[in-house]
Design a protein around this motif. Sequence first.
Motif, PDB file in Angstrom:
ATOM      1  N   THR A  42       0.839  -1.211   0.000  1.00  5.45           N
ATOM      2  CA  THR A  42       0.000   0.000   0.000  1.00  5.45           C
ATOM      3  C   THR A  42       0.870   1.255   0.000  1.00  5.45           C
ATOM      4  O   THR A  42       0.574   2.226  -0.701  1.00  5.45           O
ATOM      5  CB  THR A  42      -0.950  -0.006   1.227  1.00  5.45           C
ATOM      6  OG1 THR A  42      -1.814  -1.124   1.107  1.00  5.45           O
ATOM      7  CG2 THR A  42      -1.769   1.264   1.312  1.00  5.45           C
ATOM      8  N   VAL A  73      -8.034   3.347  10.033  1.00  9.78           N
ATOM      9  CA  VAL A  73      -7.898   1.889   9.917  1.00  9.78           C
ATOM     10  C   VAL A  73      -9.211   1.250  10.372  1.00  9.78           C
ATOM     11  O   VAL A  73     -10.067   1.935  10.943  1.00  9.78           O
ATOM     12  CB  VAL A  73      -6.715   1.387  10.785  1.00  9.78           C
ATOM     13  CG1 VAL A  73      -5.403   1.990  10.304  1.00  9.78           C
ATOM     14  CG2 VAL A  73      -6.939   1.687  12.262  1.00  9.78           C
ATOM     15  N   SER A 100     -16.423   3.693  11.998  1.00  4.22           N
ATOM     16  CA  SER A 100     -17.867   3.658  11.799  1.00  4.22           C
ATOM     17  C   SER A 100     -18.647   3.417  13.083  1.00  4.22           C
ATOM     18  O   SER A 100     -19.871   3.539  13.091  1.00  4.22           O
ATOM     19  CB  SER A 100     -18.212   2.559  10.794  1.00  4.22           C
ATOM     20  OG  SER A 100     -17.523   2.782   9.600  1.00  4.22           O
TER      21      SER A 100
HETATM   22  P1  NAP Z   1      -9.779   0.635   3.499  1.00  5.53           P
HETATM   23  O1  NAP Z   1      -9.922   1.348   2.189  1.00  5.53           O
HETATM   24  O2  NAP Z   1      -9.978  -0.839   3.529  1.00  5.53           O
HETATM   25  O3  NAP Z   1      -8.335   0.977   4.137  1.00  5.53           O
HETATM   26  C1  NAP Z   1      -8.000   0.521   5.404  1.00  5.53           C
HETATM   27  C2  NAP Z   1      -6.575   0.891   5.758  1.00  5.53           C
HETATM   28  O4  NAP Z   1      -6.330   0.383   7.082  1.00  5.53           O
HETATM   29  C3  NAP Z   1      -5.518   0.296   4.841  1.00  5.53           C
HETATM   30  O5  NAP Z   1      -4.504   1.233   4.596  1.00  5.53           O
HETATM   31  C4  NAP Z   1      -4.980  -0.886   5.643  1.00  5.53           C
HETATM   32  O6  NAP Z   1      -3.606  -1.114   5.439  1.00  5.53           O
HETATM   33  C5  NAP Z   1      -5.168  -0.444   7.067  1.00  5.53           C
HETATM   34  N1  NAP Z   1      -5.364  -1.585   7.980  1.00  5.53           N
HETATM   35  C6  NAP Z   1      -6.207  -2.628   7.818  1.00  5.53           C
HETATM   36  N2  NAP Z   1      -6.126  -3.471   8.857  1.00  5.53           N
HETATM   37  C7  NAP Z   1      -5.187  -2.975   9.675  1.00  5.53           C
HETATM   38  C8  NAP Z   1      -4.623  -3.410  10.907  1.00  5.53           C
HETATM   39  N3  NAP Z   1      -5.052  -4.539  11.507  1.00  5.53           N
HETATM   40  N4  NAP Z   1      -3.669  -2.648  11.474  1.00  5.53           N
HETATM   41  C9  NAP Z   1      -3.237  -1.507  10.886  1.00  5.53           C
HETATM   42  N5  NAP Z   1      -3.737  -1.039   9.718  1.00  5.53           N
HETATM   43  C10 NAP Z   1      -4.690  -1.771   9.122  1.00  5.53           C
HETATM   44  O7  NAP Z   1     -10.758   1.226   4.608  1.00  5.53           O
HETATM   45  P2  NAP Z   1     -11.643   2.568   4.664  1.00  5.53           P
HETATM   46  O8  NAP Z   1     -12.908   2.325   3.912  1.00  5.53           O
HETATM   47  O9  NAP Z   1     -10.812   3.749   4.338  1.00  5.53           O
HETATM   48  O10 NAP Z   1     -12.042   2.543   6.222  1.00  5.53           O
HETATM   49  C11 NAP Z   1     -11.194   3.077   7.208  1.00  5.53           C
HETATM   50  C12 NAP Z   1     -12.029   3.421   8.438  1.00  5.53           C
HETATM   51  O11 NAP Z   1     -13.071   4.315   8.041  1.00  5.53           O
HETATM   52  C13 NAP Z   1     -12.718   2.231   9.109  1.00  5.53           C
HETATM   53  O12 NAP Z   1     -12.649   2.364  10.499  1.00  5.53           O
HETATM   54  C14 NAP Z   1     -14.172   2.350   8.652  1.00  5.53           C
HETATM   55  O13 NAP Z   1     -15.052   1.835   9.643  1.00  5.53           O
HETATM   56  C15 NAP Z   1     -14.320   3.849   8.497  1.00  5.53           C
HETATM   57  N6  NAP Z   1     -15.322   4.286   7.537  1.00  5.53           N
HETATM   58  C16 NAP Z   1     -15.462   3.633   6.337  1.00  5.53           C
HETATM   59  C17 NAP Z   1     -16.440   4.040   5.442  1.00  5.53           C
HETATM   60  C18 NAP Z   1     -16.641   3.314   4.126  1.00  5.53           C
HETATM   61  O14 NAP Z   1     -17.748   3.331   3.571  1.00  5.53           O
HETATM   62  N7  NAP Z   1     -15.632   2.688   3.588  1.00  5.53           N
HETATM   63  C19 NAP Z   1     -17.254   5.149   5.752  1.00  5.53           C
HETATM   64  C20 NAP Z   1     -17.036   5.831   6.960  1.00  5.53           C
HETATM   65  C21 NAP Z   1     -16.077   5.382   7.846  1.00  5.53           C
HETATM   66  P3  NAP Z   1      -3.071  -1.997   4.200  1.00  5.53           P
HETATM   67  O15 NAP Z   1      -3.550  -1.321   2.964  1.00  5.53           O
HETATM   68  O16 NAP Z   1      -1.603  -1.905   4.369  1.00  5.53           O
HETATM   69  O17 NAP Z   1      -3.659  -3.348   4.372  1.00  5.53           O
END
Ligand code: NAP
Length: 304
Positions: A42, A73, A100
């Motif tokens: 990443t 994350v 979330s």
């Molecule tokens: P995403 O695109 O899947 O990205 C997640 C990031 O977190 C990646 O850079 C990943 O690293 C890292 N990560 C995953 N597991 C990890 C771990 N165990 N330890 C450290 N880093 C880790 O996710 P996103 O959609 O941006 O979501 C991020 C946050 O925003 C979450 O808490 C989610 O609940 C919240 N959120 C999401 C949405 C939505 O619709 N997607 C809306 C509002 C809020 P790698 O790439 O290196 O694996």
Amino acid sequence: MAQLYDRVALIGLGLIAGSMFHAIKRAGLAGEVVGYARSAETRDVAREIGLCDRVVDSAAEAVEGADLVMLCVPVGAMGAVAAEVAPALKQGALVSDVGSTKVAVIEAVAPHLPEGVHFIPAHPLAGTEQSGPRSGFAELFDNLWCLFTPLEGTDPDVLARYKSLWNGMGANVDEMDAPHHDLVLAVTSHTPHLIAYTMVGVADDLQRVTDSEVVKYSAAGFRDFTRIAASDPTMWRDVFLSNKEATLEILGRFTEELFALQRAIRTGDGDHLHDYFTRTRAVRRGIIDAGQDTDMPNFGRNAK
Ligand code: NAP
């Protein structure tokens, strides 16, 4: 818009962090944005596509000297990430997250943060079914809401500046307490996702049909479910594990209503069905009137 922070650190470089970076740049809200993600893959992609002014190889290095540290994350990883960055945080820095669910994140993060560091939990109500460093875009938060769940004793000036950041990224902001947030989101987001996962799972169980008719003739209803059910599995696993009570409460109510509709179908109670669907149509109208979605047929997509 004026610069609000000299240095912002984004920990986790997925959809939300990526969108924050682009939205911050669009409005010139920060001097420098530093990024870190746990996998080298990443980080390499982020460097290649210019996601962040600087991508570094450790979380501690990313937060060094940062005025704002954003934890982006999955909810289940927030505590460990907070523990990792805590010793390197600058005095007076603001730590926030975009998780979330809020009660579980506060419980996981707050104990790790040293004296003299602020913490304001946040949740942008914006997303798509895409994830990863290539999925973010500057307009993601435009006209949508970012909810804050500030803890008691939060410094009003720190809060006001942080609100300006989200406004500058295009969002409207509102405040509520964390348990209320989790209940509201169980209704508006978490349970609907679970229902979509279930419906798509049921269709998939009918293997013979899936191979042919379900995919070939997937009408808008099912197609919309598949979009939601394509959301990131890790993120959504963590959402349900960390918002257990509220989701189970809403799921209980959902099941009761479903049984009532099932009974109306069985007994031929058309009035019940018609009244129910009239009420739900008004909810859609309310969402459109509030400017939270388009009134174009089929969300403005080509009807094909
Ligand atoms: P995403 O695109 O899947 O990205 C997640 C990031 O977190 C990646 O850079 C990943 O690293 C890292 N990560 C995953 N597991 C990890 C771990 N165990 N330890 C450290 N880093 C880790 O996710 P996103 O959609 O941006 O979501 C991020 C946050 O925003 C979450 O808490 C989610 O609940 C919240 N959120 C999401 C949405 C939505 O619709 N997607 C809306 C509002 C809020 P790698 O790439 O290196 O694996």
